[in-house]
Write an enzyme that holds these catalytic residues in place. Structure first.
Site, PDB file in Angstrom:
ATOM      1  N   ASP A   1      -0.149   5.110   1.095  1.00  0.00           N
ATOM      2  CA  ASP A   1      -0.365   6.032   2.214  1.00  0.00           C
ATOM      3  C   ASP A   1      -0.438   5.260   3.528  1.00  0.00           C
ATOM      4  O   ASP A   1      -1.247   4.340   3.686  1.00  0.00           O
ATOM      5  CB  ASP A   1      -1.667   6.802   2.012  1.00  0.00           C
ATOM      6  CG  ASP A   1      -1.673   7.596   0.720  1.00  0.00           C
ATOM      7  OD1 ASP A   1      -1.400   8.793   0.762  1.00  0.00           O
ATOM      8  OD2 ASP A   1      -1.942   6.993  -0.345  1.00  0.00           O
TER       9      ASP A   1
ATOM     10  N   ASP B   1      -1.649  -0.802   5.856  1.00  0.00           N
ATOM     11  CA  ASP B   1      -1.903  -0.302   7.208  1.00  0.00           C
ATOM     12  C   ASP B   1      -3.381  -0.224   7.578  1.00  0.00           C
ATOM     13  O   ASP B   1      -3.713   0.271   8.656  1.00  0.00           O
ATOM     14  CB  ASP B   1      -1.280   1.088   7.379  1.00  0.00           C
ATOM     15  CG  ASP B   1      -2.004   2.151   6.567  1.00  0.00           C
ATOM     16  OD1 ASP B   1      -2.194   1.944   5.349  1.00  0.00           O
ATOM     17  OD2 ASP B   1      -2.401   3.186   7.153  1.00  0.00           O
TER      18      ASP B   1
ATOM     19  N   ASP C   1       0.864  -1.167   0.000  1.00  0.00           N
ATOM     20  CA  ASP C   1       0.000   0.000   0.000  1.00  0.00           C
ATOM     21  C   ASP C   1       0.914   1.235   0.000  1.00  0.00           C
ATOM     22  O   ASP C   1       2.117   1.122   0.261  1.00  0.00           O
ATOM     23  CB  ASP C   1      -0.890  -0.040   1.248  1.00  0.00           C
ATOM     24  CG  ASP C   1      -1.682   1.232   1.443  1.00  0.00           C
ATOM     25  OD1 ASP C   1      -2.362   1.668   0.502  1.00  0.00           O
ATOM     26  OD2 ASP C   1      -1.607   1.803   2.559  1.00  0.00           O
TER      27      ASP C   1
END
Length: 216
Positions: free
Chosen positions: A11, A169, A9
């Site tokens: 961000d 996250d 991922d």
């Protein structure tokens, strides 16, 4: 267990982008006569794509297609102007990427951020890193947690999904990994936290990027 590839991922995993996202969004909100949000609120708003971010920001009276489209466009324009003002890689990420490069591990990026912005962020922050694919919203595939883009990456690099770590996250990232048959690993340093990641099916949650080196 050793793996052959990793999909990151963006961000909250590779890059700490939260201040630039918050500043761009709040600029547009204030321009439209709306109250800004505290920086910390954006940690729970991001991850599901730009339109979903906008829905989280707008009052219900503005949950119309026209308003959502307009504010989305305005935030994308504002964000494109300050994409890398405060954004930076998390500590340990550049070192992890160098280790993976040296080991010949295939790497890709899959984000729900608009594709052109993803590519600009990667090019600016990781100019020397070799990523096999960099995908964002609008790059032919549905948003995460749909597995389409992740499986396209697996096919493109010639690695079976079960041999790929998906590192992110948020709950969305863990669901994407599971939907694609990949190994879901949580980035505990990111925008959410271990509890959300574990609840969403993370097999491991790393507290520091360097912990990932033992998996390749």
């Amino acid at each position: 267990m050793k793996f052959d590839a990793v999909i990151f991922d963006l961000d909250g995993t590779l890059l700490d982008t939260i201040r630039d996202i918050a500043d761009s969004s709040n600029t547009v909100l204030e321009r439209n006569g709306l109250a800004p949000y505290p920086l910390e609120d954006f940690r729970r708003f991001v991850g599901r794509g730009m339109k979903n971010l906008v829905v989280s920001l707008l009052p219900r009276s503005m949950h119309t297609d026209a308003d959502i489209e307009r504010i989305t466009r305005e935030i994308e324009e504002a964000y494109s102007l300050r994409l890398n003002v405060h954004t930076k890689p998390y500590p340990g990420i550049p070192e992890l990427l160098r280790v993976l490069d040296d080991s010949g591990v295939a790497k890709a990026v899959l984000s729900n951020k608009p594709g052109p912005l993803v590519k600009r962020s990667i090019g600016f922050n990781f100019p020397e890193t070799r990523f096999s694919f960099v995908f964002g919203a609008g790059d032919r595939y549905p948003l995460k947690p749909h597995p389409g883009a992740a499986l396209a990456i697996a096919g493109g690099i010639g690695v079976s999904p079960e041999r790929i770590v998906f590192l992110g996250d948020t709950r969305i990232d863990m669901e994407t990994a599971i939907n694609a048959g990949m190994y879901p690993v949580g980035a505990g340093w990111g925008f959410r936290g271990e509890d959300e990641l574990r609840a969403a099916g993370a097999r491991k949650v790393f507290t520091r990027p360097e912990e990932a080196t033992g998996y390749f």
